[in-house]
Design a protein around this motif. Sequence first.
Motif, short mmCIF file in Angstrom:
data_model
loop_
_atom_site.label_atom_id
_atom_site.label_comp_id
_atom_site.label_asym_id
_atom_site.label_seq_id
_atom_site.Cartn_x
_atom_site.Cartn_y
_atom_site.Cartn_z
N SER A 196 12.25 -61.40 -50.03
CA SER A 196 11.13 -62.12 -50.65
C SER A 196 10.61 -61.29 -51.82
CB SER A 196 10.01 -62.36 -49.63
OG SER A 196 9.58 -61.15 -49.06
N GLY A 197 11.13 -61.61 -52.99
CA GLY A 197 10.63 -60.95 -54.20
C GLY A 197 10.96 -59.48 -54.27
N LYS A 198 10.03 -58.65 -53.86
CA LYS A 198 10.15 -57.22 -54.06
C LYS A 198 10.53 -56.46 -52.79
CE LYS A 198 6.84 -57.33 -57.88
NZ LYS A 198 5.57 -56.76 -58.41
N ILE A 199 11.00 -57.19 -51.77
CA ILE A 199 11.38 -56.54 -50.52
C ILE A 199 12.57 -57.27 -49.90
CG2 ILE A 199 9.77 -57.85 -49.07
CD1 ILE A 199 9.25 -55.19 -47.55
N ALA A 200 13.49 -56.54 -49.33
CA ALA A 200 14.64 -57.13 -48.64
C ALA A 200 14.71 -56.56 -47.22
CB ALA A 200 15.93 -56.81 -49.39
N PHE A 201 14.97 -57.44 -46.27
CA PHE A 201 15.08 -57.04 -44.86
C PHE A 201 16.54 -57.19 -44.43
CE2 PHE A 201 10.79 -58.68 -45.50
CZ PHE A 201 10.01 -57.67 -44.98
N LEU A 202 17.14 -56.07 -44.11
CA LEU A 202 18.55 -56.06 -43.71
C LEU A 202 18.63 -55.91 -42.19
CD1 LEU A 202 19.97 -53.55 -46.37
CD2 LEU A 202 19.54 -56.02 -46.61
N GLN A 203 19.25 -56.89 -41.53
CA GLN A 203 19.50 -56.78 -40.09
C GLN A 203 20.86 -56.11 -39.92
OE1 GLN A 203 16.95 -57.60 -38.22
NE2 GLN A 203 15.89 -58.42 -40.02
N LEU A 204 20.84 -54.89 -39.42
CA LEU A 204 22.04 -54.06 -39.35
C LEU A 204 22.51 -53.91 -37.90
CD1 LEU A 204 20.73 -51.22 -41.71
CD2 LEU A 204 22.24 -53.12 -42.36
N ARG A 205 23.82 -53.83 -37.72
CA ARG A 205 24.38 -53.54 -36.40
C ARG A 205 25.51 -52.53 -36.57
NH1 ARG A 205 29.21 -55.33 -35.16
NH2 ARG A 205 30.28 -56.62 -36.70
N THR A 223 26.39 -50.03 -31.40
CA THR A 223 25.52 -49.46 -30.38
C THR A 223 24.21 -50.22 -30.28
OG1 THR A 223 24.32 -47.86 -31.77
CG2 THR A 223 26.48 -47.20 -30.94
N GLY A 224 23.88 -51.02 -31.29
CA GLY A 224 22.63 -51.75 -31.27
C GLY A 224 22.34 -52.41 -32.61
N PHE A 225 21.11 -52.93 -32.73
CA PHE A 225 20.67 -53.63 -33.93
C PHE A 225 19.38 -52.98 -34.41
CE2 PHE A 225 23.37 -56.51 -31.68
CZ PHE A 225 23.94 -57.35 -32.62
N ILE A 226 19.25 -52.85 -35.73
CA ILE A 226 18.03 -52.30 -36.31
C ILE A 226 17.76 -52.99 -37.64
CG2 ILE A 226 19.16 -50.44 -37.61
CD1 ILE A 226 16.78 -48.63 -36.87
N GLN A 227 16.48 -53.08 -38.00
CA GLN A 227 16.11 -53.65 -39.30
C GLN A 227 15.96 -52.54 -40.33
OE1 GLN A 227 13.38 -57.18 -40.25
NE2 GLN A 227 11.99 -55.45 -40.40
N LEU A 240 32.29 -62.08 -30.93
CA LEU A 240 31.83 -60.91 -30.16
C LEU A 240 30.77 -60.11 -30.92
CD1 LEU A 240 35.16 -59.52 -28.67
CD2 LEU A 240 33.22 -60.37 -27.37
N ARG A 241 30.70 -60.28 -32.25
CA ARG A 241 29.75 -59.51 -33.05
C ARG A 241 28.32 -60.04 -32.95
NH1 ARG A 241 33.05 -58.62 -38.78
NH2 ARG A 241 35.07 -58.05 -37.85
N SER A 242 28.14 -61.25 -32.43
CA SER A 242 26.80 -61.84 -32.37
C SER A 242 25.92 -61.07 -31.38
CB SER A 242 26.88 -63.30 -31.95
OG SER A 242 27.19 -63.41 -30.58
N SER A 243 24.63 -61.16 -31.58
CA SER A 243 23.71 -60.39 -30.74
C SER A 243 23.80 -60.77 -29.27
CB SER A 243 22.27 -60.56 -31.25
OG SER A 243 21.90 -61.93 -31.26
#
Length: 430
Positions: free
Chosen positions: A28-37, A40-44, A121-124
């Motif tokens: 959103s404009g000046k910020i990007a949120f990356l959902q990473l895996r 071993t787990g998921f992190i933003q 298999l990659r899905s959460s």
Amino acid sequence: MKTTIANVHKHVNETVTIGAWLHNKRSSGKIAFLQLRDGTGFIQGVVVKAQVDEETFDLSKKLTQESSLYVTGNIVEDTRSPLGYEMQVEKVELIQEAVDYPITPKEHGTEFLMDHRHLWLRSSKQHAIMKVRNEIIRATYEFFNQEGFVKVDPPILTGASAEGTTELFHTKYFDEDAYLSQSGQLYMEAAAMALGRVFSFGPTFRAEKSKTRRHLIEFWMIEPEMAFMDHDDSLEVQEQYVSHVVQSVLKNCKIELNTLERDTSKLENIKAPFPRITYDEAIEFLHEKGFDDIQWGDDFGAPHETAIAESYDKPVFITHFPLEIKAFYMKPDPNNPNVALCADLIAPEGYGEIIGGSERIDDLDLMKQRYEEHDLTGPAYQWYLQLREYGSVPHSGFGLGLERTVAWISGIEHIRETIPFPRLLNRLYP
């Protein structure tokens, strides 16, 4: 410093690098949120335009789903995250750009997802199921090692059926007939006569042309066998084992159970002892519930098992089945030779039988009689008969179906999601 998502709690307020895939993103404009895996787990990962160089921010906004990356940033606590942490991204390095990844966040049909199981298999959710499966396996080894069992690996190629059935996959073993194993039990009995308490964990195969949500063609079994143990002793081991596994998953898979939206209150009560009813009592109960189709001597189907399980908030043992519907090696009850010293363990919430077990026949003459009744006179069974000839002792064992247990503990409707690459009636791909 490189680390994994599972270990970011060790690096709060430190700058680390994680090798990861882009699971999803929004900006959103000046910020990007990356959902990473990273497996071993998921992190933003949060990329703020004012805090990174222009190249990094532009790349973050253009990243495609499942592209592989090295992401560097500062780890901070975040109570809104299921993990409890997020990364304030400082740098993104693209390893490989994924183009037109086929499984998008939109809804896909089951057949499409099964055709792309190698990617699904990659899905959460699938990731969470596999982590639960792994914890059940880890807790299994832990329990049996603590209880003094020795792991023994029975053969997958056998010369005969373990249960005298015809639902076997046939192959040629050079100039002999051979079959894919449907159970390692007979071999585990031999191992128990050598090592006392043993267990196996391996693949088994059933050539059943079944399409129900509870059946697989290839599945994994945990099969303990115990010398000097009677039927009641075995039931105690079974309930202690299942209790240990469930409590281990509750302790070590909190994030995964939350991802699966599992009602953990139903699992918290799974502690030994478990209720027990006889087959006769089960038949009477079913008649009271309006199941007039079931008669003494019939085996239970899924609706019958579900109706029985609904009366309990724990797994329930159904014991003393009619001898004629059970395998040839099960010991008759001395007080009623028409029934076997055996039990099925039925999981709650409609998941059906997860364990089948019995005390085994240890008398040589009785086993010879059972051989004749079941036409097991061929040479392939002679070694098994000798176990009763040389130092026979009372012994018992059971088999737990891993995938049904994963389905129950995870709260998954269909068993096909509980194994990495399911083999179903019409599916041998991928």
